[in-house]
Design an enzyme around this catalytic site. Structure first.
Site, PDB file in Angstrom:
ATOM      1  N   ASP A 158      38.543  41.527  34.521  1.00  0.00           N
ATOM      2  CA  ASP A 158      38.219  40.375  35.366  1.00  0.00           C
ATOM      3  C   ASP A 158      39.053  39.153  34.987  1.00  0.00           C
ATOM      4  O   ASP A 158      39.634  39.077  33.912  1.00  0.00           O
ATOM      5  CB  ASP A 158      36.725  40.040  35.285  1.00  0.00           C
ATOM      6  CG  ASP A 158      36.243  39.819  33.852  1.00  0.00           C
ATOM      7  OD1 ASP A 158      36.801  40.438  32.926  1.00  0.00           O
ATOM      8  OD2 ASP A 158      35.309  39.021  33.654  1.00  0.00           O
ATOM      9  N   GLU A 190      33.656  40.719  32.109  1.00  0.00           N
ATOM     10  CA  GLU A 190      33.448  40.318  30.720  1.00  0.00           C
ATOM     11  C   GLU A 190      33.136  38.832  30.617  1.00  0.00           C
ATOM     12  O   GLU A 190      32.410  38.402  29.717  1.00  0.00           O
ATOM     13  CB  GLU A 190      34.701  40.646  29.885  1.00  0.00           C
ATOM     14  CG  GLU A 190      34.534  40.425  28.384  1.00  0.00           C
ATOM     15  CD  GLU A 190      34.715  38.986  27.935  1.00  0.00           C
ATOM     16  OE1 GLU A 190      34.047  38.581  26.969  1.00  0.00           O
ATOM     17  OE2 GLU A 190      35.517  38.252  28.553  1.00  0.00           O
ATOM     18  N   GLU A 191      33.670  38.052  31.554  1.00  0.00           N
ATOM     19  CA  GLU A 191      33.635  36.597  31.406  1.00  0.00           C
ATOM     20  C   GLU A 191      32.310  35.941  31.774  1.00  0.00           C
ATOM     21  O   GLU A 191      32.042  34.819  31.343  1.00  0.00           O
ATOM     22  CB  GLU A 191      34.751  35.960  32.267  1.00  0.00           C
ATOM     23  CG  GLU A 191      36.173  36.366  31.891  1.00  0.00           C
ATOM     24  CD  GLU A 191      36.633  35.731  30.586  1.00  0.00           C
ATOM     25  OE1 GLU A 191      35.858  34.976  29.971  1.00  0.00           O
ATOM     26  OE2 GLU A 191      37.772  36.010  30.173  1.00  0.00           O
TER      27      GLU A 191
END
Length: 394
Positions: free
Chosen positions: A81, A139-140
């Site tokens: 991402d 992930e963010e």
């Protein structure tokens, strides 16, 4: 197998770079990575592997490489991402998706992993055990993709899991490792203070929410300075104080939002307990009502010391020209949802230096001018490839 793999990776360095540049041009935000996920899935079409898509709470992908010999089942994870950042780099493959940028290197993570996986597929008859390639979404942004992928049950048979992160403040060729706690955990805090508004000339007839909020902002720093051991790591940042109003009106309510970081679960519990205690104290002192939301998201990332020591020794003895230095580095202040894999399985997450050529003061991850030296992609592929081969020999 190791010599064959290293040779194959070296021959495909340019392909890694091409993939990274394509992904860099077309970044997608967390939980919205539909086209990126399709690109990854298409890469594996026609290859002798099992592909599982839409894994977890988004566009996660697991690719299973079943080796021709018995052995362990290991996971290799790469995230894909991007971030809501307007890119300011001068590269010709600059983001074409306005306001979105691969400013953390996940494009590079995916590029090296695709080529490494493809080479391992070609060598699968020589592979001992099973390799699960984890292409992870989101992930963010909490709750992230890792936790949901684990909860899917598709990784229940893992013996170990590995991952890397590109690090622009370290030179190309450097591989960094950290045994034990390696990344901070993170929590989100929101506090609404409900007072009693009034006229600026008559504060005695009101309960000023701004004054109460300002006191809270100051008081919570004593949690770090007076409630944590000097040997513990903790940070509380109030990033938003919504108290906008009119200059001569006493504010009725305010909302504060904060970011909490910590290196151990025990520190997180202390901070949470003390925040709640201080919120109750604010209620009593200022005769206001406090509605506190405290939500831990990513836990601290813990590298299994024994596993990490094996990785370090493997890479020190690898005799790979692209790996010029292997050293232990301090823990990192940011958070990383690879921590969920490390909670569930023995894990090692290490760093690949990628300082751009000719740059003395590189921009850190999440900066609009973040960039990498693409030579680091081959370093990452060979480093993880060496780890895979060392497991084959166990």
């Amino acid at each position: 197998m190791k010599d064959k793999l290293m040779s194959m990776l070296g021959e495909r360095k340019n392909e890694m770079i091409e993939i990274r540049r394509h992904l860099h041009e077309y970044p997608e935000l967390s939980f919205k990575e539909e086209k990126t996920a399709q690109y990854i899935a298409d890469f594996y079409k026609g290859k002798d592997v099992e592909i599982q898509t839409n894994v977890g709470n988004g566009f996660g992908i697991i690719v299973t490489i079943t080796g021709g010999k018995p052995g362990k089942t290991i996971g290799l994870r790469a995230d894909f991402d991007a971030l809501p950042i307007v890119e300011e780099t001068p590269v010709p493959f600059k983001s074409k998706n306005e306001g979105i940028m691969h400013a953390c290197g996940h494009d590079g993570h995916t590029a090296y992993m695709l080529i490494l996986a493809d080479c391992l597929i070609q060598l699968k008859s020589e592979v001992a055990g099973t390799i699960k390639i984890i292409h992870q979404h989101a992930e963010e942004v909490p709750p992230g993709g890792a936790k949901s992928i684990i909860e899917s049950g598709l990784l229940d048979d893992l013996d170990e899991v590995y991952g890397i992160h590109l690090l622009p403040i370290a030179p190309v060729g450097m591989v960094g490792f950290n045994k034990g706690y390696a990344f901070n955990g993170r929590a989100y805090m929101k506090l609404k203070i409900q007072g009693r508004g009034g006229h600026g000339s008559s504060p005695h007839l009101a309960n000023d929410a701004i004054v109460a909020g300002a006191h809270f902002v100051t008081a919570i720093q004593t949690i770090i300075s007076r409630r944590l051991s000097p040997f513990d790591i903790g940070v509380i940042t109030i990033g938003s104080f919504d108290g906008a109003g009119t200059f001569n009106v006493i504010k009725d309510s305010v909302v504060l939002e904060g970011d909490i970081r910590y290196m151990t679960v025990e520190t997180q519990e202390t901070i949470e307990r003390e925040l709640k205690r201080l919120a109750k104290g604010i209620e009593a002192e200022f005769d206001v009502q406090c509605d506190l939301t405290y939500t831990p998201d990513y836990p601290p990332l813990y590298n299994n010391p024994e596993l990490t020591e094996k990785v370090a020794i493997t890479l020190i003895n690898a005799n790979v020209k692209e790996i010029t230095e292997v050293k232990e580095v301090p823990p990192m202040a940011p958070s990383e949802d690879f921590a969920y894999y490390a909670e569930r399985f023995p894990a090692c997450f290490f760093y690949i230096g990628c300082t751009p050529k000719g740059v003395d003061k590189p921009y850190f991850n999440h900066h609009p001018k973040f960039d990498i030296d693409e030579d680091a992609l081959l370093v990452a592929a060979k480093a993880v490839g060496q780890v895979v081969c060392s497991i084959q020999g166990e």
